[in-house]
Scaffold this active site. Structure first.
Site, mmCIF file in Angstrom:
data_model
loop_
_atom_site.group_PDB
_atom_site.id
_atom_site.type_symbol
_atom_site.label_atom_id
_atom_site.label_comp_id
_atom_site.label_asym_id
_atom_site.label_seq_id
_atom_site.Cartn_x
_atom_site.Cartn_y
_atom_site.Cartn_z
ATOM 1 N N GLY A 1 1.373 10.660 3.390
ATOM 2 C CA GLY A 1 0.093 11.476 3.030
ATOM 3 C C GLY A 1 -0.843 11.796 3.987
ATOM 4 C CD GLU B 1 -9.817 -1.451 1.423
ATOM 5 O OE1 GLU B 1 -10.573 -0.215 1.188
ATOM 6 O OE2 GLU B 1 -9.123 -1.358 2.686
#
EC number: 4.1.1.59
Length: 490
Positions: free
Chosen positions: A187, A289
């Site tokens: 991606g 994250e």
């Protein structure tokens, strides 16, 4: 007279006099965990563990070990602030960015004399060159693998220079001239370019641009299919500002840099070379994250060999706390635009707005506001949810609501689940689908039967819309509208 070019400093000039949006401090702060620890209380928000809140962007003017550097964090950690910086209603930023993607303004190259990013130049060949002393990259937590560049826009191109791209990656300072970079498989166009170079066993020239107009930063987070291979997302920023992003030739690499960035690191992604992410700490952790957890240290990050560091005079180092509201803005608003683009192409006029709330870190959850004209539209809302999953594979949960619900108010959204939702009728579970590998519930040991590989997930649709033929039974209590109600607070 030509319009002043957009950059981080122009944006800060517009918000610096508003205490709700900007605050400076001269109190000394340690970039090693303390800076992020302080901002956690002031304005991180997002999926950061409580206590935290939405607050102003913070400029730290007295950074321990870096007497000539200021560190900015939290610039985009408020959707309202992003709207203010973009001169646009915060509630329709998704539509605004969707229009920008469709009408890009290509970047332009300027002479080095017009590139303040090259005011000061340090080359790796200089005596004593050390990126760890030149770049005030904070460490988010004591467990981090090291100091991280968290909001560096990487500029790279295909080998034949026919395509270029910008993306944001986590990058850890490993040595005096070495970074580790995590490029998520699949991606990312920079990753495709890097694979091309690696197959040819050639280093890939790149620049890492830090301290930018947020139009560049947010625009850079668009992904396929909205921005297909070969689409340079700097055109999105150009459309937002109605002004081309300025580029300049690199000093030591054959690649472009963003001419008005505060910092630029030049270098090469090295072919067939990997490094353990936590090689200096051995904590087993990378950095916090977006889901709110520490990421696992990657045993084999790709390596960037740094050849130069350039910066503006009195430079500003910009940083982002991984699970903060800032990430919600960076990832969520472009995702909203991507969903709107695909859904409106398939079922125009049926989805009036989309919001990716902080609870999903900007990636995992979306709320879709549905318009039904007649009974033939019943069921169209669930098709819209399926289209959203197609637009953004990392999406995990979709909540569908009617037009009388404020999608930016989670209490109003949850209210629909309590009064317009029956679990045995209005819940859709889609098993065995691809999602985001940073979600810890998507590991095989969580459910060995249905999660064969990390990053697989069951996805959820919560249909909180009223059946069209029952609309009259779900009309909300209508209070008197009082135009001058605020006078009673004076």
């Amino acid at each position: 007279m030509a319009e002043q070019p957009w950059d981080l400093r122009r944006v800060l000039d517009e918000i610096k006099d508003d205490p709700k949006n900007y605050h400076e401090t001269d109190v000394e702060v340690d970039p090693n965990a303390e800076l992020s620890g302080v901002y956690r209380y002031i304005g991180a928000g997002g999926t950061v563990q409580r206590p935290t809140q939405e607050g102003p962007a913070m400029m730290f003017n007295n950074v321990k070990g870096f007497p000539d550097t200021r560190v900015l964090t939290g610039l985009m950690a408020s959707r309202r602030r992003v709207g203010k910086m973009f001169h646009h209603d915060y509630q329709t930023l998704g539509q605004y960015l969707n229009e920008a993607v469709s009408n890009p303004v290509a970047p332009e190259t300027v002479a080095e004399a017009d590139a303040p990013a090259h005011d000061v130049v340090y080359k790796a060949t200089d005596e004593g060159f050390d990126i760890r002393k030149l770049v005030a990259a904070p460490t988010n937590t004591p467990q981090d693998a090291g100091p991280y560049i968290t909001v560096g826009v990487v500029f790279g191109s295909s080998m034949d220079k026919s395509k270029s791209d910008v993306t944001i990656h986590r990058m850890v300072l490993e040595d005096k001239d070495k970074l580790g970079i995590y490029i998520m498989p699949g991606g990312r166009h920079i990753g495709a370019f890097a694979e091309e170079y690696e197959k040819a066993n050639k280093p890939m020239p790149i620049t890492i641009n830090i301290g930018l107009d947020p139009a560049i930063t947010i625009g850079a987070t668009f992904e396929p299919p909205t921005t297909p291979f070969g689409y340079n997302e700097l055109g999105v920023a150009g459309a937002i500002r109605n002004q081309a992003v300025q580029l300049v030739d690199g000093v030591t690499v054959d690649e472009k840099a963003i001419a008005r960035s505060e910092y630029t690191l030049e270098g090469y992604i090295m072919p067939n070379e990997r490094i353990q992410e936590d090689i200096n700490t051995h904590t087993g952790k990378a950095m916090p994250e977006f889901p709110g957890y520490d990421g696992d240290a990657n045993p084999a990050l790709q390596v960037i060999k740094v050849t130069a560091v350039t910066h503006r005079k009195n430079a500003i180092m910009q940083s982002v706390i991984g699970p903060s509201e800032e990430h919600v803005s960076m990832a969520g608003i472009p995702t909203e635009a991507s969903i709107l683009q695909l859904v409106n192409r398939a079922i125009p006029g049926k989805v009036t707005n989309v919001y990716n709330p902080p609870a999903g870190g900007g990636k995992l959850m979306t709320i879709m506001q549905i318009h039904k004209d007649n009974e033939a539209d019943e069921g169209i809302q669930r098709q819209a949810a399926l289209l959203a999953f197609s637009a953004f594979k990392e999406l995990k949960t979709v909540i569908l609501v009617d037009e009388d619900v404020d999608i930016f108010d989670m209490n109003d959204v949850i209210w629909t689940m309590n009064t317009r939702f029956q679990a045995d009728q209005d819940l859709m579970v889609l098993s065995g689908m691809r999602n985001h590998p940073l979600d810890p519930s998507e590991r095989p040991q969580y459910d060995p039967k249905s999660i064969r590989f990390r990053g697989m997930s069951s996805k959820l649709v919560i249909d909180g819309t009223v059946p069209f033929d029952m609309k009259d039974q779900f009309e909300r209590a209508q209070f008197m509208k009082v135009a001058d109600w605020e006078k009673y607070l004076k």
